[in-house]
Every structure is written in structure tokens, then in C-alpha cells.
Design a protein around this motif. Structure first.
Motif, PDB file in Angstrom:
ATOM      1  N   TYR A  88     -12.686  -3.029   5.018  1.00 16.40           N
ATOM      2  CA  TYR A  88     -11.277  -2.648   4.981  1.00 16.40           C
ATOM      3  C   TYR A  88     -10.775  -2.792   3.557  1.00 16.40           C
ATOM      4  CZ  TYR A  88     -10.505  -7.724   5.487  1.00 16.40           C
ATOM      5  OH  TYR A  88     -10.523  -9.082   5.337  1.00 16.40           O
ATOM      6  N   VAL A  89      -9.582  -2.265   3.320  1.00 10.44           N
ATOM      7  CA  VAL A  89      -9.028  -2.226   1.973  1.00 10.44           C
ATOM      8  C   VAL A  89      -7.815  -3.145   1.890  1.00 10.44           C
ATOM      9  CG1 VAL A  89      -8.102  -0.747   0.143  1.00 10.44           C
ATOM     10  CG2 VAL A  89      -9.808   0.168   1.732  1.00 10.44           C
ATOM     11  N   MET A  90      -7.814  -4.015   0.882  1.00  7.10           N
ATOM     12  CA  MET A  90      -6.654  -4.858   0.568  1.00  7.10           C
ATOM     13  C   MET A  90      -6.011  -4.287  -0.692  1.00  7.10           C
ATOM     14  SD  MET A  90      -6.295  -7.287   2.808  1.00  7.10           S
ATOM     15  CE  MET A  90      -5.139  -8.360   1.998  1.00  7.10           C
ATOM     16  N   GLY A  91      -4.696  -4.132  -0.665  1.00 11.28           N
ATOM     17  CA  GLY A  91      -3.986  -3.579  -1.804  1.00 11.28           C
ATOM     18  C   GLY A  91      -3.080  -4.600  -2.461  1.00 11.28           C
ATOM     19  N   VAL A  92      -2.945  -4.458  -3.761  1.00 15.54           N
ATOM     20  CA  VAL A  92      -1.966  -5.218  -4.537  1.00 15.54           C
ATOM     21  C   VAL A  92      -0.926  -4.193  -4.951  1.00 15.54           C
ATOM     22  CG1 VAL A  92      -1.584  -6.649  -6.567  1.00 15.54           C
ATOM     23  CG2 VAL A  92      -3.763  -6.799  -5.337  1.00 15.54           C
ATOM     24  N   MET A  93       0.301  -4.345  -4.429  1.00 16.54           N
ATOM     25  CA  MET A  93       1.319  -3.306  -4.589  1.00 16.54           C
ATOM     26  C   MET A  93       2.570  -3.837  -5.264  1.00 16.54           C
ATOM     27  SD  MET A  93       0.620  -2.089  -0.735  1.00 16.54           S
ATOM     28  CE  MET A  93       0.321  -3.791  -0.355  1.00 16.54           C
ATOM     29  N   ARG A  94       3.191  -2.975  -6.025  1.00 22.15           N
ATOM     30  CA  ARG A  94       4.520  -3.259  -6.572  1.00 22.15           C
ATOM     31  C   ARG A  94       5.492  -2.456  -5.720  1.00 22.15           C
ATOM     32  NH1 ARG A  94       5.547  -5.751 -10.943  1.00 22.15           N
ATOM     33  NH2 ARG A  94       3.539  -5.233 -11.873  1.00 22.15           N
ATOM     34  N   LEU A  95       6.239  -3.162  -4.876  1.00 22.22           N
ATOM     35  CA  LEU A  95       7.169  -2.491  -3.981  1.00 22.22           C
ATOM     36  C   LEU A  95       8.426  -2.073  -4.735  1.00 22.22           C
ATOM     37  CD1 LEU A  95       6.812  -4.737  -0.809  1.00 22.22           C
ATOM     38  CD2 LEU A  95       5.594  -2.632  -1.401  1.00 22.22           C
ATOM     39  N   ASP A  96       8.969  -0.931  -4.355  1.00 23.77           N
ATOM     40  CA  ASP A  96      10.192  -0.428  -4.982  1.00 23.77           C
ATOM     41  C   ASP A  96      11.285  -1.475  -4.877  1.00 23.77           C
ATOM     42  OD1 ASP A  96       8.731   1.911  -5.282  1.00 23.77           O
ATOM     43  OD2 ASP A  96       9.794   2.993  -3.689  1.00 23.77           O
ATOM     44  N   GLY A  97      11.915  -1.801  -5.986  1.00 25.56           N
ATOM     45  CA  GLY A  97      13.001  -2.768  -6.013  1.00 25.56           C
ATOM     46  C   GLY A  97      12.548  -4.195  -6.232  1.00 25.56           C
ATOM     47  N   ALA A  98      11.221  -4.431  -6.290  1.00 23.98           N
ATOM     48  CA  ALA A  98      10.690  -5.783  -6.510  1.00 23.98           C
ATOM     49  C   ALA A  98       9.982  -5.844  -7.859  1.00 23.98           C
ATOM     50  CB  ALA A  98       9.733  -6.169  -5.394  1.00 23.98           C
ATOM     51  N   ASP A  99       9.984  -7.025  -8.452  1.00 20.35           N
ATOM     52  CA  ASP A  99       9.335  -7.196  -9.747  1.00 20.35           C
ATOM     53  C   ASP A  99       7.937  -7.773  -9.633  1.00 20.35           C
ATOM     54  OD1 ASP A  99      11.500  -6.397 -11.653  1.00 20.35           O
ATOM     55  OD2 ASP A  99      12.559  -7.941 -10.521  1.00 20.35           O
ATOM     56  N   GLY A 100       7.699  -8.568  -8.602  1.00 19.13           N
ATOM     57  CA  GLY A 100       6.382  -9.166  -8.421  1.00 19.13           C
ATOM     58  C   GLY A 100       5.477  -8.244  -7.628  1.00 19.13           C
ATOM     59  N   LEU A 101       4.289  -8.736  -7.340  1.00 16.93           N
ATOM     60  CA  LEU A 101       3.301  -7.961  -6.591  1.00 16.93           C
ATOM     61  C   LEU A 101       3.193  -8.490  -5.167  1.00 16.93           C
ATOM     62  CD1 LEU A 101       0.591  -7.715  -9.379  1.00 16.93           C
ATOM     63  CD2 LEU A 101       2.261  -5.974  -8.701  1.00 16.93           C
ATOM     64  N   PHE A 102       2.788  -7.627  -4.265  1.00 16.37           N
ATOM     65  CA  PHE A 102       2.687  -7.928  -2.840  1.00 16.37           C
ATOM     66  C   PHE A 102       1.299  -7.514  -2.369  1.00 16.37           C
ATOM     67  CE2 PHE A 102       3.652  -7.001   1.685  1.00 16.37           C
ATOM     68  CZ  PHE A 102       4.290  -8.179   2.026  1.00 16.37           C
ATOM     69  N   VAL A 103       0.607  -8.395  -1.687  1.00 16.28           N
ATOM     70  CA  VAL A 103      -0.750  -8.126  -1.217  1.00 16.28           C
ATOM     71  C   VAL A 103      -0.733  -7.920   0.292  1.00 16.28           C
ATOM     72  CG1 VAL A 103      -3.101  -9.049  -1.041  1.00 16.28           C
ATOM     73  CG2 VAL A 103      -1.712  -9.555  -3.066  1.00 16.28           C
ATOM     74  N   HIS A 104      -1.377  -6.838   0.731  1.00 14.25           N
ATOM     75  CA  HIS A 104      -1.462  -6.580   2.174  1.00 14.25           C
ATOM     76  C   HIS A 104      -2.560  -5.555   2.411  1.00 14.25           C
ATOM     77  CE1 HIS A 104      -0.155  -6.384   6.337  1.00 14.25           C
ATOM     78  NE2 HIS A 104       0.800  -7.252   6.062  1.00 14.25           N
ATOM     79  N   TYR A 105      -2.852  -5.342   3.704  1.00 12.48           N
ATOM     80  CA  TYR A 105      -3.856  -4.364   4.094  1.00 12.48           C
ATOM     81  C   TYR A 105      -3.385  -2.954   3.782  1.00 12.48           C
ATOM     82  CZ  TYR A 105      -5.594  -8.201   6.986  1.00 12.48           C
ATOM     83  OH  TYR A 105      -6.053  -9.403   7.440  1.00 12.48           O
ATOM     84  N   LEU A 106      -4.323  -2.096   3.397  1.00 16.48           N
ATOM     85  CA  LEU A 106      -4.072  -0.666   3.265  1.00 16.48           C
ATOM     86  C   LEU A 106      -4.829   0.020   4.395  1.00 16.48           C
ATOM     87  CD1 LEU A 106      -4.483  -0.176  -0.593  1.00 16.48           C
ATOM     88  CD2 LEU A 106      -2.370  -0.325   0.725  1.00 16.48           C
ATOM     89  N   GLY A 107      -4.153   0.867   5.141  1.00 18.88           N
ATOM     90  CA  GLY A 107      -4.779   1.527   6.280  1.00 18.88           C
ATOM     91  C   GLY A 107      -4.861   3.022   6.083  1.00 18.88           C
ATOM     92  N   GLY A 108      -5.660   3.660   6.916  1.00 19.20           N
ATOM     93  CA  GLY A 108      -5.778   5.109   6.889  1.00 19.20           C
ATOM     94  C   GLY A 108      -6.577   5.637   5.720  1.00 19.20           C
ATOM     95  N   ILE A 109      -7.376   4.786   5.092  1.00 13.89           N
ATOM     96  CA  ILE A 109      -8.197   5.220   3.966  1.00 13.89           C
ATOM     97  C   ILE A 109      -9.626   5.373   4.476  1.00 13.89           C
ATOM     98  CG2 ILE A 109      -9.080   4.600   1.683  1.00 13.89           C
ATOM     99  CD1 ILE A 109      -6.465   2.984   1.325  1.00 13.89           C
TER     100      ILE A 109
END
Length: 148
Positions: A88-109
Motif C-alpha cells: 500500500y502507499v503512504m503519503g506525506v501531504m501538505r493540505l490546503d490551508g496548513a503549513d505542516g505535513l500530514f501523513v496518511h494512506y493513499l488509495g486508488g493507486i
């Protein structure tokens, strides 16, 4: 002689989330992703925090995030404990409106036979939170993030 044994532990325990963690969890239960804005440097953290990790000032302003953002980095997980089918894929994302990073599962890949992601997926991909139907106030209330 030094022997090993397979052991299975099941632990039930309660964790006090505090006021900030509780409000963040309530948001998850309601399908809302909250961050908090630092009173000092104005950075927005997600998950919500009580104090800014950058300047150590209180973070008292609540910010509702849309649950969309951009993949900064990712990894394909081939070996890990738990029930989630691998790879499975884990993503490190910068969410719109946030300055830090957020880690969670990426699906549908769709991963290749060797576990590699498609050539058109990578950093810069836009993603959106996909919520579980039945939510309990846990980070797993976000089933995964899907690529837009």
C-alpha cells in the motif's frame, strides 16, 4: 539455549486526548479535518496542536480544512504489521490551508507487479480525503486520500 516464541498480545487501553485532541477527534467523527493556528507565528498545524512546534506559542485558533492538498512525498509499504493488505502507499501531504505535513494512506493507486506506482503519480499530485461511512472519532475515520 536461547529460544524464540511467537506471541500475540491484544491490549485494550484508554488514552486521554486532552481538550485539543478531543476537539480534533470530534471533527474527524463529524467528517471535518481541523487544524490550529499559532497565536505567534500564525502557522497552521494539522493534526491540531495545543502549542506551536516552531515557536512554542499557544495555538488557539481553530481552522477548518477542506481535506485536499498536494503529495510532497510517498512510500510504497511492502512489509508492515497490521491487517491492511500490502503493498500500500503512504503519503506525506501538505493540505490546503496548513503549513505542516500530514501523513496518511493513499488509495486508488494501481501498483505494478513489482509494487511500483504508475509513472504519472508522484510528488505534486492533488489528493482529497475519503471518509469512512461510520466514523468514531479516530484518524482512521479518513479511509484514505484519493488522487484527483
Amino acid at each position: 539455549m536461547n529460544a524464540t516464541r511467537n506471541v500475540r498480545w491484544e491490549l485494550d487501553f484508554r488514552v486521554n486526548l486532552g481538550d485539543t485532541g478531543s476537539r480534533f477527534a470530534e471533527g474527524l467523527r463529524d467528517g471535518i479535518l481541523y487544524g490550529t493556528k499559532c497565536d505567534g507565528c500564525k502557522r497552521v498545524a494539522v493534526p491540531a496542536v495545543e502549542f506551536c512546534e516552531r515557536c512554542f506559542e499557544p495555538a488557539t485558533e481553530w481552522v477548518e480544512l477542506a481535506g485536499e492538498g498536494v503529495v510532497e512525498s510517498f512510500t510504497v509499504v511492502h512489509i508492515a504489521p497490521g491487517a491492511r493488505p500490502r503493498p500500500y502507499v503512504m503519503g506525506v501531504m501538505r493540505l490546503d490551508g496548513a503549513d505542516g505535513l500530514f501523513v496518511h494512506y493513499l488509495g486508488g493507486i494501481s501498483l505494478g507487479e513489482d509494487g511500483s506506482p504508475p509513472a504519472d503519480f508522484g510528488p505534486g499530485a492533488r489528493v482529497r480525503a475519503v471518509w469512512e461511512q461510520d466514523r468514531t472519532g479516530s484518524i482512521t475515520d479518513i479511509a484514505h486520500f484519493e488522487v484527483l
